[in-house]
Design an enzyme around this catalytic site. Structure first.
Site, PDB file in Angstrom:
ATOM      1  N   PRO A  16       0.840  -1.200   0.000  1.00 25.38           N
ATOM      2  CA  PRO A  16       0.000   0.000   0.000  1.00 25.38           C
ATOM      3  C   PRO A  16       0.874   1.247   0.000  1.00 25.38           C
ATOM      4  O   PRO A  16       1.840   1.339   0.752  1.00 25.38           O
ATOM      5  CB  PRO A  16      -0.778  -0.127   1.318  1.00 25.38           C
ATOM      6  CG  PRO A  16       0.108  -0.951   2.199  1.00 25.38           C
ATOM      7  CD  PRO A  16       0.821  -1.902   1.292  1.00 25.38           C
ATOM      8  N   ALA A  18       0.263   5.542  -0.174  1.00 22.12           N
ATOM      9  CA  ALA A  18      -0.666   6.669  -0.239  1.00 22.12           C
ATOM     10  C   ALA A  18      -0.428   7.476  -1.509  1.00 22.12           C
ATOM     11  O   ALA A  18       0.711   7.781  -1.860  1.00 22.12           O
ATOM     12  CB  ALA A  18      -0.504   7.554   0.994  1.00 22.12           C
ATOM     13  N   CYS A 100       3.208   3.322   8.980  1.00 21.39           N
ATOM     14  CA  CYS A 100       3.352   4.611   8.297  1.00 21.39           C
ATOM     15  C   CYS A 100       4.176   5.576   9.151  1.00 21.39           C
ATOM     16  O   CYS A 100       3.858   5.815  10.318  1.00 21.39           O
ATOM     17  CB  CYS A 100       1.989   5.225   8.001  1.00 21.39           C
ATOM     18  SG  CYS A 100       2.111   6.803   7.127  1.00 21.39           S
ATOM     19  N   LYS A 139       0.766  -4.651   8.809  1.00 20.63           N
ATOM     20  CA  LYS A 139       2.015  -4.173   8.208  1.00 20.63           C
ATOM     21  C   LYS A 139       2.684  -3.242   9.204  1.00 20.63           C
ATOM     22  O   LYS A 139       2.096  -2.255   9.637  1.00 20.63           O
ATOM     23  CB  LYS A 139       1.755  -3.449   6.884  1.00 20.63           C
ATOM     24  CG  LYS A 139       3.043  -3.147   6.109  1.00 20.63           C
ATOM     25  CD  LYS A 139       2.729  -2.631   4.701  1.00 20.63           C
ATOM     26  CE  LYS A 139       4.004  -2.573   3.848  1.00 20.63           C
ATOM     27  NZ  LYS A 139       4.985  -1.590   4.327  1.00 20.63           N
ATOM     28  N   ASP A 202      13.601  -2.613   0.095  1.00 26.13           N
ATOM     29  CA  ASP A 202      14.709  -2.799  -0.840  1.00 26.13           C
ATOM     30  C   ASP A 202      14.485  -3.924  -1.837  1.00 26.13           C
ATOM     31  O   ASP A 202      15.446  -4.529  -2.322  1.00 26.13           O
ATOM     32  CB  ASP A 202      16.034  -3.027  -0.097  1.00 26.13           C
ATOM     33  CG  ASP A 202      16.482  -1.803   0.691  1.00 26.13           C
ATOM     34  OD1 ASP A 202      15.950  -0.710   0.438  1.00 26.13           O
ATOM     35  OD2 ASP A 202      17.359  -1.953   1.563  1.00 26.13           O
TER      36      ASP A 202
END
Length: 329
Positions: A16, A18, A100, A139, A202
């Site tokens: 995901p 944004a 986030c 996550k 990465d």
């Protein structure tokens, strides 16, 4: 691999992001073999307030399964209520954002800030799991900073609370997106829990995806920035992992431009030309990166206003690259 009772085909999922992983981009990545996709993060509080923009972000009706809605927030009951409301959209599952790093999210106690309170992480997973009949995943990041890498602790708590799978980005919150991802924390998490673990950080292509899988033992990889302007990365990863390390070449100029045009065409269908073309500027820049004459073409991409502008740009890029290929012969 299974997430809950859901069979997942493939070893690479779309992370995901944004402002990026809207329905148009998800559809393009699904077409190139993404094992599953996740929406942009959705505010649980905004869902409960009936915010129309939030409902648009969460819409998954045009997606190919499996697709998860990602929720963020800091209150377990609000997240549970939002999940129950969003079941009307028929997602295949929910992903909880505990990673986030941006201030407007983490600064309000959500996202990666939750990792400073492992017990609350468990409470949030438990509350959402009780309110929805589909799998719940998490996550997270490696931790808040180098001195508090507690992803393994949080993973155990989330598994106990009912999480069906766990994804960890191997950077701390303070790293943001800088520096090298710590893949060892992914290995530690895989050894500590029994649910599937998805590694993130990465992964730029097929070989780095295989390296992450081999070095950590994780069940899948999740690709974020490596898919920007590069949705065929999923096709390349799948081929490399299933066909004796076959390295597929990058797409030719025609396929690259066709994919960009299709992607932006989907954006226009979903959001209308004016808004879609403003959002398309960054995508076009990513698709054109590395091509001959890219600097000038990317400057033009930053000024796109209509599909006609895009079609002229596509024609000029194709013609320029064809001419230079002929000159090279």
């Amino acid at each position: 691999m299974k997430i809950g009772n859901m069979e997942i085909q493939g070893r690479a999922a779309l992370a995901p992001m944004a402002g990026v992983t809207d329905a148009a981009f998800r559809q393009v990545c699904q077409g190139f073999g993404a094992a599953y996709t996740v929406t942009e993060m959705v505010s649980a509080r905004a869902v409960t307030y009936g915010d129309k923009k939030t409902a648009e972000i969460a819409a998954v009706s045009q997606d190919a399964s499996p697709v998860f809605i990602q929720l963020f927030g800091e209150d377990p009951q609000t997240i549970a209520q939002a999940g129950e409301m969003l079941m009307a959209l028929h997602p295949d599952g929910f992903d909880l954002n505990m990673g986030c790093p941006v201030p407007k999210v983490a600064g309000n106690g959500a996202g990666s800030a939750l990792m400073q309170d492992p017990q609350k992480c468990g409470e949030i997973v438990s509350a959402l799991r009780r309110s929805v009949p589909v799998p719940v995943t998490v996550k997270m990041r490696a931790g808040w900073d180098e001195s508090s890498k507690n992803a393994v602790e949080v993973a155990k708590i989330c598994q106990q609370a009912g999480a069906a799978a766990l994804c960890v980005h191997g950077r701390t919150r303070t790293q943001m997106y800088q520096g090298k991802a710590d893949w060892d924390i992914i290995r530690q998490m895989k050894e500590a829990v029994s649910v599937p673990v998805i590694g993130n950080g990465d992964v730029a292509g097929a070989q780095s995806a295989r390296n992450l899988l081999m070095e950590t033992g994780c069940d899948m990889v999740m690709v974020g920035r490596g898919a920007l302007g590069n949705p065929w990365v999923f096709r390349q990863i799948n081929a490399y992992l299933t066909d004796s390390c076959t390295i597929l070449p990058p797409p030719g100029i025609a396929e690259r431009l066709f994919t960009m045009r299709r992607h932006i065409g989907l954006l226009v269908e979903l959001k209308g030309e004016g808004r879609a073309m403003r959002e398309a500027r960054k995508h076009a820049g990513w698709y054109l990166h590395g091509l001959r004459g890219a600097a000038e073409f990317r400057r033009r991409a930053g000024q796109l206003c209509t599909l006609e502008d895009l079609d002229r740009l596509v024609g000029d890029v194709y013609q320029r690259n064809q001419q230079e290929q002929e000159e090279d012969l």
